[in-house]
Design a protein around this motif. Structure first.
Motif, mmCIF file in Angstrom:
data_model
loop_
_atom_site.group_PDB
_atom_site.id
_atom_site.type_symbol
_atom_site.label_atom_id
_atom_site.label_comp_id
_atom_site.label_asym_id
_atom_site.label_seq_id
_atom_site.Cartn_x
_atom_site.Cartn_y
_atom_site.Cartn_z
ATOM 1 N N GLU A 255 0.850 -1.136 0.059
ATOM 2 C CA GLU A 255 -0.044 0.032 0.034
ATOM 3 C C GLU A 255 0.958 1.227 0.052
ATOM 4 O OE1 GLU A 255 -2.248 -0.132 3.370
ATOM 5 O OE2 GLU A 255 -3.715 -1.588 2.599
ATOM 6 N N GLY A 256 0.367 2.484 -0.605
ATOM 7 C CA GLY A 256 0.857 3.526 -0.479
ATOM 8 C C GLY A 256 2.517 3.678 -1.059
ATOM 9 N N SER A 257 3.417 3.870 -0.595
ATOM 10 C CA SER A 257 4.738 4.322 -1.073
ATOM 11 C C SER A 257 5.261 3.014 -1.150
ATOM 12 C CB SER A 257 5.766 4.898 -0.109
ATOM 13 O OG SER A 257 5.614 4.417 1.154
ATOM 14 N N GLU A 258 4.954 1.884 -0.762
ATOM 15 C CA GLU A 258 5.371 0.402 -0.836
ATOM 16 C C GLU A 258 5.384 0.042 -2.241
ATOM 17 O OE1 GLU A 258 4.300 -1.615 3.518
ATOM 18 O OE2 GLU A 258 2.780 -2.059 1.556
ATOM 19 N N ARG A 259 4.078 0.661 -2.982
ATOM 20 C CA ARG A 259 3.828 0.062 -4.274
ATOM 21 C C ARG A 259 4.936 0.781 -5.350
ATOM 22 N NH1 ARG A 259 -0.788 -2.501 -4.514
ATOM 23 N NH2 ARG A 259 -1.216 -2.177 -6.751
ATOM 24 N N LEU A 260 5.459 1.676 -5.010
ATOM 25 C CA LEU A 260 6.404 2.438 -5.962
ATOM 26 C C LEU A 260 7.434 1.777 -6.429
ATOM 27 C CD1 LEU A 260 6.772 5.958 -4.428
ATOM 28 C CD2 LEU A 260 5.307 5.330 -6.379
ATOM 29 N N ALA A 261 8.154 0.821 -5.443
ATOM 30 C CA ALA A 261 9.108 -0.027 -5.820
ATOM 31 C C ALA A 261 8.724 -1.268 -6.388
ATOM 32 C CB ALA A 261 10.077 -0.153 -5.019
ATOM 33 N N SER A 262 7.506 -1.799 -6.636
ATOM 34 C CA SER A 262 6.822 -3.092 -6.650
ATOM 35 C C SER A 262 6.686 -3.366 -8.187
ATOM 36 C CB SER A 262 5.562 -3.119 -6.183
ATOM 37 O OG SER A 262 4.429 -2.511 -6.948
ATOM 38 N N GLY A 263 7.226 -2.473 -9.218
ATOM 39 C CA GLY A 263 7.196 -3.164 -10.535
ATOM 40 C C GLY A 263 5.869 -2.877 -11.129
ATOM 41 N N GLY A 264 4.685 -2.332 -10.387
ATOM 42 C CA GLY A 264 3.613 -2.362 -10.822
ATOM 43 C C GLY A 264 3.200 -1.482 -11.896
ATOM 44 N N ALA A 265 2.153 -1.271 -12.866
ATOM 45 C CA ALA A 265 1.732 -0.423 -13.664
ATOM 46 C C ALA A 265 1.448 0.948 -13.068
ATOM 47 C CB ALA A 265 0.851 -0.913 -14.507
ATOM 48 N N VAL A 266 1.929 1.829 -13.715
ATOM 49 C CA VAL A 266 1.615 3.163 -13.444
ATOM 50 C C VAL A 266 0.203 3.619 -13.975
ATOM 51 C CG1 VAL A 266 2.256 5.746 -13.438
ATOM 52 C CG2 VAL A 266 3.898 4.027 -13.155
ATOM 53 N N VAL A 267 -0.667 4.020 -13.195
ATOM 54 C CA VAL A 267 -2.026 4.683 -13.517
ATOM 55 C C VAL A 267 -1.826 6.002 -13.468
ATOM 56 C CG1 VAL A 267 -4.455 4.806 -13.031
ATOM 57 C CG2 VAL A 267 -3.166 2.728 -12.320
ATOM 58 N N PRO A 268 -1.924 6.704 -14.843
ATOM 59 C CA PRO A 268 -1.624 8.020 -14.952
ATOM 60 C C PRO A 268 -2.326 9.251 -14.544
ATOM 61 C CG PRO A 268 -2.268 7.091 -17.119
ATOM 62 C CD PRO A 268 -2.442 6.052 -16.233
ATOM 63 N N ARG A 269 -3.147 8.822 -13.570
ATOM 64 C CA ARG A 269 -3.833 10.075 -12.596
ATOM 65 C C ARG A 269 -3.697 9.714 -11.291
ATOM 66 N NH1 ARG A 269 -9.034 10.982 -17.026
ATOM 67 N NH2 ARG A 269 -7.838 12.397 -18.213
ATOM 68 N N ASN A 270 -3.926 10.839 -10.690
ATOM 69 C CA ASN A 270 -3.895 10.537 -9.229
ATOM 70 C C ASN A 270 -5.206 10.011 -8.760
ATOM 71 O OD1 ASN A 270 -4.810 12.659 -6.376
ATOM 72 N ND2 ASN A 270 -2.584 11.983 -6.547
ATOM 73 N N LEU B 215 5.297 13.524 -16.298
ATOM 74 C CA LEU B 215 5.733 12.994 -17.209
ATOM 75 C C LEU B 215 5.004 11.766 -17.824
ATOM 76 C CD1 LEU B 215 8.961 12.273 -14.935
ATOM 77 C CD2 LEU B 215 8.950 14.030 -16.830
ATOM 78 N N GLN B 216 3.749 11.322 -17.160
ATOM 79 C CA GLN B 216 3.099 10.431 -17.843
ATOM 80 C C GLN B 216 1.708 11.079 -18.077
ATOM 81 O OE1 GLN B 216 3.790 6.335 -16.861
ATOM 82 N NE2 GLN B 216 5.263 7.126 -15.141
ATOM 83 N N GLY B 217 0.899 10.600 -18.940
ATOM 84 C CA GLY B 217 -0.608 10.967 -19.094
ATOM 85 C C GLY B 217 -1.222 9.929 -20.008
ATOM 86 N N PRO B 218 -2.565 9.797 -19.815
ATOM 87 C CA PRO B 218 -3.162 8.772 -20.513
ATOM 88 C C PRO B 218 -3.385 8.991 -21.906
ATOM 89 C CG PRO B 218 -4.684 10.229 -19.373
ATOM 90 C CD PRO B 218 -3.467 10.648 -18.956
ATOM 91 N N HIS B 219 -2.945 10.141 -22.734
ATOM 92 C CA HIS B 219 -3.217 10.617 -23.971
ATOM 93 C C HIS B 219 -1.930 10.483 -24.775
ATOM 94 C CE1 HIS B 219 -6.759 12.441 -21.949
ATOM 95 N NE2 HIS B 219 -7.135 11.286 -22.419
ATOM 96 N N MET B 220 -1.845 10.746 -26.066
ATOM 97 C CA MET B 220 -0.764 10.639 -26.960
ATOM 98 C C MET B 220 0.534 11.486 -26.224
ATOM 99 S SD MET B 220 -0.606 11.377 -31.265
ATOM 100 C CE MET B 220 -1.957 10.406 -31.277
ATOM 101 N N PHE B 221 1.501 11.055 -26.689
ATOM 102 C CA PHE B 221 2.846 11.604 -26.023
ATOM 103 C C PHE B 221 2.830 11.895 -24.710
ATOM 104 C CE2 PHE B 221 2.167 13.302 -30.266
ATOM 105 C CZ PHE B 221 2.858 12.433 -31.219
#
Length: 411
Positions: free
Chosen positions: A94-109, A305-311
């Motif tokens: 949970e939380g910050s633990e997930r940052l180093a877990s190799g999971g997919a980034v969901v490009p919104r908060n 740096l990341q978003g759900p749309h082109m580029f």
């Protein structure tokens, strides 16, 4: 119009009343009831809430059995996750633990689910892709009521189940699973029937402890497992979210003040409230008891740096309406429990409440940061130009800024 009468009142009559009297005028002008966390109005919940609890808390409907709603809506994070961008499938912990877990980034908060069960909450997700308008629920999978969903929250609750980065797939680009094979390439309404097939297949996996827990929950309320369709899942999740948020929701100092307890706010917070409803113009968008007009505005938030749309962009509401005038517009976030839900912005680019408030007043506060490159400024020129006219000419001094932030702490 009543709100503007209050602004005129503040400008010309503030010296005639004390601060509590002035705030009483604001409360009346904005028709505030202070009833978001009213424990005197406890709701009776559908038996489906017990089904929703299993699905919310456990990865039972995740394609790879690795993701649950509770991973990104954490109790001690005010039902958000504390991350700039959520980590979906493949994530661990949970939380910050997930940052180093190799999971997919969901490009919104990941937003908090506080207040989402309130019937006045009609617009869901940052881009408003689920909306209740009159007697219809508009969504990417079709009109919600006609499919058996009982609310816009019900529809919003199941969309993550259909998203590859949140529940559907795997964190590896070319990997697949049965969930992906059934659902990902279906269009709109067809995703519902495909997900229904997946749900029934998953319920046959009786050697899985989470599946057994879900089957027992169905048995306890007398529901045949064949009746667990995607709309039923949505209704169950919505019922549980309403129950959970009612259990956790604590009446804020501002709500207590609205209801007549003038000692609930400090003098600084009262001054901040006058600013919020007066010359700082926050309530132009953050209106009502939920502190959101459920509409869409741009404050020119820098692209991350990341978003759900082109580029890697995030074009916001425009990708729902397909109208270029809606580029970089996002739904006004509710400010219920706002001090507990950092970071802020659709991409979590503001780490502090003070930072996002300053950006509303002027982007200069953000771009004078030595770590912001010239390239980033050039890259975001279009986003800056989209800033709403409502943000023009907000003039408050440093002391007033502190008062305003103190008031936000009371929400």
């Amino acid at each position: 119009m009543r709100a503007w009468y209050f602004l005129l009142f503040v400008a010309f009559q503030a010296n005639a009343l004390n601060i509590d009297d002035s705030l009483k005028v604001a409360i009346d002008a904005f028709q505030l009831k202070g009833n978001v966390c009213d424990k005197n109005k406890l709701t009776k919940f559908s038996p489906l809430a017990s089904i929703g609890e299993v699905i919310f808390e456990r990865p039972v409907l995740s394609g790879d059995k690795d993701t649950a709603c509770a991973n990104c809506h954490i109790d001690n994070k005010a039902l958000a996750d504390g991350l700039s961008l959520a980590i979906g499938v493949g994530g661990k912990g949970e939380g910050s633990e997930r940052l180093a877990s190799g999971g997919a980034v969901v490009p919104r908060n990941a937003f908090t689910v506080f207040a989402r069960g309130d019937n006045r909450f009609t617009t869901f997700f940052w881009d408003g892709k689920v909306q209740r308008v009159d007697n219809e629920i508009y969504s990417p999978i079709g009109e919600g009521f006609s499919m058996g969903f009982d609310s816009a929250l019900s529809v919003a609750s199941v969309l993550p189940l259909l998203a590859r980065d949140e529940f559907l797939g795997t964190s590896k680009l070319y990997d697949s699973n049965r969930h992906v094979e059934l659902v990902e390439n279906q269009y709109y309404h067809d995703k519902v029937s495909a997900q229904n097939i997946f749900i029934q297949e998953r319920l046959k996996e009786i050697d899985d402890k989470d599946v057994l827990k879900l089957l027992n929950a169905l048995k306890n309320i007398g529901m045949p497992k064949e009746d667990l369709t995607l709309p039923t899942v949505g209704n169950a999740l919505a019922s549980f979210i309403r129950k959970k948020t009612q259990d956790l929701c604590q009446q804020s100092a501002w709500e207590k003040y609205i209801l007549g307890k003038t000692s609930a706010l400090s003098l600084r917070q009262k001054r901040g409230a006058l600013l919020f409803y007066g010359k700082a113009r926050c309530a132009s968008c953050h209106s009502g008891d939920l502190m959101s007009d459920m509409s869409f505005h741009s404050i020119g938030i820098p692209q991350g740096l990341q978003g759900p749309h082109m580029f890697g962009q995030d074009l916001g509401r425009a990708m729902v309406t397909l109208d270029t005038k809606d580029r970089y517009k996002f739904r006004t976030p509710s400010l219920v429990s706002v001090s507990q839900t950092e970071p802020y912005g659709h991409n979590g680019i503001f780490s502090t409440l003070e930072g996002v408030v300053k950006y509303h007043i002027s982007p200069i506060f953000y771009f004078r940061n030595s770590e912001v490159s010239e390239n980033m400024i050039l890259k975001n020129n279009e986003s800056f130009a989209s800033r709403s006219d409502l943000l023009r000419w907000i003039r408050i001094d440093e002391s007033e800024l502190k008062d305003l932030i103190e008031f936000l702490q009371a929400l």
